[in-house]
Design a protein around this motif. Structure first.
Motif, PDB file in Angstrom:
ATOM      1  N   VAL A 164       0.837  -1.194   0.000  1.00 37.71           N
ATOM      2  CA  VAL A 164       0.000   0.000   0.000  1.00 37.71           C
ATOM      3  C   VAL A 164       0.874   1.246   0.000  1.00 37.71           C
ATOM      4  O   VAL A 164       0.628   2.215  -0.700  1.00 37.71           O
ATOM      5  N   GLY A 165       1.929   1.187   0.788  1.00 45.80           N
ATOM      6  CA  GLY A 165       2.726   2.388   1.003  1.00 45.80           C
ATOM      7  C   GLY A 165       3.694   2.722  -0.108  1.00 45.80           C
ATOM      8  O   GLY A 165       3.937   3.880  -0.400  1.00 45.80           O
ATOM      9  N   ASN A 166       4.251   1.719  -0.729  1.00 44.96           N
ATOM     10  CA  ASN A 166       5.277   1.945  -1.756  1.00 44.96           C
ATOM     11  C   ASN A 166       6.364   2.906  -1.275  1.00 44.96           C
ATOM     12  O   ASN A 166       6.768   3.812  -1.995  1.00 44.96           O
ATOM     13  N   ASN A 167       6.814   2.673  -0.074  1.00 46.68           N
ATOM     14  CA  ASN A 167       7.890   3.464   0.526  1.00 46.68           C
ATOM     15  C   ASN A 167       7.552   4.939   0.690  1.00 46.68           C
ATOM     16  O   ASN A 167       8.441   5.758   0.884  1.00 46.68           O
ATOM     17  N   ARG A 168       6.281   5.273   0.590  1.00 45.29           N
ATOM     18  CA  ARG A 168       5.936   6.667   0.857  1.00 45.29           C
ATOM     19  C   ARG A 168       6.225   6.972   2.321  1.00 45.29           C
ATOM     20  O   ARG A 168       6.076   6.120   3.194  1.00 45.29           O
ATOM     21  N   ARG A 169       6.611   8.208   2.562  1.00 44.92           N
ATOM     22  CA  ARG A 169       6.955   8.595   3.927  1.00 44.92           C
ATOM     23  C   ARG A 169       5.737   9.209   4.607  1.00 44.92           C
ATOM     24  O   ARG A 169       5.083  10.087   4.055  1.00 44.92           O
ATOM     25  N   VAL A 170       5.456   8.714   5.796  1.00 45.25           N
ATOM     26  CA  VAL A 170       4.297   9.233   6.513  1.00 45.25           C
ATOM     27  C   VAL A 170       4.697   9.661   7.920  1.00 45.25           C
ATOM     28  O   VAL A 170       5.505   9.010   8.578  1.00 45.25           O
ATOM     29  N   LEU A 171       4.138  10.780   8.335  1.00 47.34           N
ATOM     30  CA  LEU A 171       4.364  11.287   9.684  1.00 47.34           C
ATOM     31  C   LEU A 171       3.063  11.146  10.454  1.00 47.34           C
ATOM     32  O   LEU A 171       2.022  11.598   9.996  1.00 47.34           O
ATOM     33  N   GLU A 223       3.477   0.864   8.751  1.00 47.86           N
ATOM     34  CA  GLU A 223       4.841   0.359   8.598  1.00 47.86           C
ATOM     35  C   GLU A 223       4.825  -0.988   7.896  1.00 47.86           C
ATOM     36  O   GLU A 223       5.593  -1.242   6.976  1.00 47.86           O
ATOM     37  N   GLU A 224       3.895  -1.834   8.331  1.00 47.95           N
ATOM     38  CA  GLU A 224       3.819  -3.179   7.762  1.00 47.95           C
ATOM     39  C   GLU A 224       3.216  -3.171   6.360  1.00 47.95           C
ATOM     40  O   GLU A 224       3.253  -4.172   5.663  1.00 47.95           O
ATOM     41  N   SER A 225       2.635  -2.054   5.977  1.00 51.26           N
ATOM     42  CA  SER A 225       2.030  -1.976   4.655  1.00 51.26           C
ATOM     43  C   SER A 225       2.928  -1.240   3.668  1.00 51.26           C
ATOM     44  O   SER A 225       2.468  -0.828   2.607  1.00 51.26           O
ATOM     45  N   ASP A 227       5.048  12.354   2.447  1.00 50.72           N
ATOM     46  CA  ASP A 227       3.992  12.173   1.453  1.00 50.72           C
ATOM     47  C   ASP A 227       2.625  12.218   2.115  1.00 50.72           C
ATOM     48  O   ASP A 227       1.653  12.643   1.510  1.00 50.72           O
ATOM     49  N   VAL A 228       2.593  11.750   3.347  1.00 55.64           N
ATOM     50  CA  VAL A 228       1.333  11.746   4.090  1.00 55.64           C
ATOM     51  C   VAL A 228       1.599  12.309   5.485  1.00 55.64           C
ATOM     52  O   VAL A 228       2.587  11.943   6.121  1.00 55.64           O
ATOM     53  N   ILE A 229       0.739  13.201   5.918  1.00 49.92           N
ATOM     54  CA  ILE A 229       0.866  13.763   7.259  1.00 49.92           C
ATOM     55  C   ILE A 229      -0.433  13.490   7.998  1.00 49.92           C
ATOM     56  O   ILE A 229      -1.508  13.890   7.564  1.00 49.92           O
TER      57      ILE A 229
END
Length: 548
Positions: free
Chosen positions: A109-116, A147-149, A324-326
């Motif tokens: 789901v995440g494709n290594n996108r960074r989320v805070l 994290e797991e996604s 990428d996501v906050i």
RNA sequence: GCGCCUGUAGCUCAGUUGGAUAGAGCAACUGCCUUCUAAGCAGUGGGCCAGGGGUUCGAAUCCCUUCAGGCGCGCCA
């Protein structure tokens, strides 16, 4: 399971000339008679293809050739295509699950996108209470889930260490300290009256004895404030640790934002963009330009920044770090704050589609069925650590995660403690302990409990076993849905369903039978259940005890 | 007054982002421990999805409206 069907459906739609490729949704049908998986894709394409639902469904089915993983494909109802997998497919999938490869349990789901993810962020003026506990449980589970996604996750705690409340904390401790050393000091009107303040005053006395006795507040405010503040942070970190929440990656200090000049810089930037103006001696942010219902003051007429000013700087800071996501997790009583923060982000030129506020509703704490009013000022609130002592961290976390975060939650202390045996968390954990016990018995009987991938799965042929396997194979889809919606509570419900099936199966069939082949195959099925249980509980931040 | 959230079984809550016949746990009632953990299992009863209108192949889910509850509407933090 889903991945394989998805691949086939894409190929099918491509071959019948559907373009562009639509988002394909795949559902698990409500009733077993509707097959194992069912995409309502034909209905969605009706307008585009100008054909009837069932016609399209027929085209799709016809175009699926040489696929040997389906036992049958039915068209039903208004145009559902119901796929039923072959047993061989289920067995080989079960074998993959047992291999222990985590990737088999995950959808990307995440494709290594960074989320805070910012959560808890309680003021450093007292211990955490039950409302924070809910935020902590949700935030922790959500972070684990993301994290797991496939997301890169940072967990952040914002410390409001710059405002009036620190002064009030200092003054509260100061007053109690003076009273302790025999000096009549008035207690501040809106000071913190909790018992912990008395304890801090006593601790302060034991450390410094009478050093501050009779000293005017102005002269020792900074020392006492700094001391009390760091004591509170220790307390909060201890509370978080006792709730078994994974450590925060960052602790961001509001005071730091001021000292580094981030606050003035952020406001200057908004000013340059033309969203700042002066009125009535104060400085305003034109949030109405972005949909807020009124403009907001950032610098008061007395020259002081408002709380909102540092929040502007803080969110500017979040944006600068390039996530990428906050995600902000707030208590629901702050919901009125959303439009102005969104306004800030828009003003800085950011698309807010990557920004999401998750509201965690207040916990209605009950005792004996009647509400327990909580107020930090009055000091009669129930702390997180008290709740953990009473009901246990697993229990509390599981309860918080058995409802979606924005629904109100009644937390009756007596009910949760008195009937703790009937709490759903035990139901789930019990299954894990049971399986573990079966394995122990198997080993005691000299049965090979290793190499579970090599057993003869064909004996797993009754209805319950096949349905259990399918339930296990649906797990990655549950995680995916939960991650996309930022709703960890879905995992909790899945677990209860899975475990209910297991308990029922356990009573109906004996795992360790006289027949060695059957025994090992059933053991393998139990092993697979244990893998999923452990994985899911781990994401929720709940332990999976070996024994109960 | 304005805004946000909530309203589903007696109670507490789910409901796969608009899918097929509405789901679970408590509570109530009836059974099940000489067989791998009874913190368990099997079964029974329980519904105008707050009310009304609309949108479409299809609505608990989306839109409008009414009602009920919670919260928020500071030059507080």
């Amino acid at each position: 399971m889903k991945k394989d069907l998805m691949k086939i459906l894409r190929g099918s739609l491509d071959s019948i000339g559907v373009s562009p490729m639509p988002d394909i949704e795949i559902e698990i049908p409500k009733a077993v008679s509707f097959g194992d998986l069912s995409p309502p894709v034909a209905m969605g394409l009706a307008k585009q293809l100008k054909k009837s639902h069932r016609e399209i469904a027929g085209d799709i089915v016809n175009s699926i050739k040489d696929s040997n993983i389906f036992e049958k494909i039915d068209i039903a109802g208004p145009g559902f295509i119901n796929f039923t997998f072959t047993r061989e497919y289920l067995y080989s999938s079960l074998k993959s699950l047992l291999s222990g490869r985590k990737s088999f349990l995950r959808e990307e789901v995440g494709n290594n996108r960074r989320v805070l993810v910012e959560f808890v962020s309680a003021n450093p003026t007292g211990p955490l209470h039950i409302g924070h506990a809910r935020g902590a449980a949700v935030g922790n589970a959500l972070c684990n889930l993301l994290e797991e996604s496939g997301f890169e996750v940072e967990r952040e705690y914002y410390i409001n260490d710059a405002g009036r409340q620190i002064k009030m904390l200092a003054l509260s401790v100061y007053s109690r300290y003076q009273q302790l050393v025999g000096i009549e000091a008035g207690f501040p009107e809106d000071g913190y009256r909790g018992q912990y303040i008395d304890e801090e005053a006593a601790e302060l006395y034991s450390q410094v004895k009478e050093r501050y006795k009779g000293v005017p507040f102005q002269e020792c405010e900074e020392e006492i404030g700094g001391w009390a503040y760091s004591r509170m942070m220790e307390l909060i970190k201890k509370d978080i640790a006792c709730f078994a929440v994974k450590d925060f990656s960052n602790w961001v200090s509001e005071k730091d934002l001021y000292e580094k000049g981030d606050v003035s810089r952020a406001i200057k930037e908004l000013e340059d963009k033309g969203f700042i103006y002066g009125k009535d001696g104060a400085v305003w942010f034109r949030s109405t330009a972005f949909g807020d219902d009124k403009d907001r003051v950032v610098i008061k007429s007395d020259g002081e920044y408002t709380y909102f000013a540092s929040d502007i700087a803080y969110h500017r800071n979040k944006l600068e770090r390039g996530f990428d996501v906050i995600i902000d997790i707030w208590g629901a009583d702050h919901h009125g704050y959303i439009p102005r923060i969104e306004s800030v982000m828009k003003a800085f030129g950011y698309d807010i589609s990557g920004f999401r506020v998750i509201l965690v509703q207040m916990v209605n704490l009950l005792k004996d069925g009647s509400p327990l009013q909580m107020s930090k000022r009055a000091g009669n609130f129930v702390t997180l650590s008290e709740v953990v002592d009473l009901v246990g961290a697993d229990n509390a976390k599981f309860i918080f995660l058995t409802r979606k975060s924005d629904s109100h939650l009644d937390f009756d202390i007596d009910l949760v403690t008195a009937t703790s045996a009937e709490n759903p968390v035990y139901y789930v954990q019990y299954a894990n302990a049971r399986i573990n016990s079966i394995f122990a018995n198997a080993e005691a009987a000299g049965i090979d409990t290793e190499n579970m991938g090599d057993v003869g799965f064909q004996v797993l042929s009754n209805r319950e076993e096949l349905e259990l396997i399918k339930k296990l194979l649906a797990y990655p889809m549950v995680l995916e849905g939960a991650a996309k919606a930022y709703e960890p509570h879905r995992i909790t419900f899945y677990l209860q369903e899975l475990v209910a099936m297991f308990h029922s199966y356990y009573h109906k069939y004996k795992v360790l039978t006289d027949d060695a082949g059957t025994g090992r195959a059933r053991l393998a099925l139990c092993g697979a259940i244990k893998i999923v249980l452990g994985d899911a509980l781990g994401i929720l931040g709940v332990t999976a005890p070996e024994k109960m």
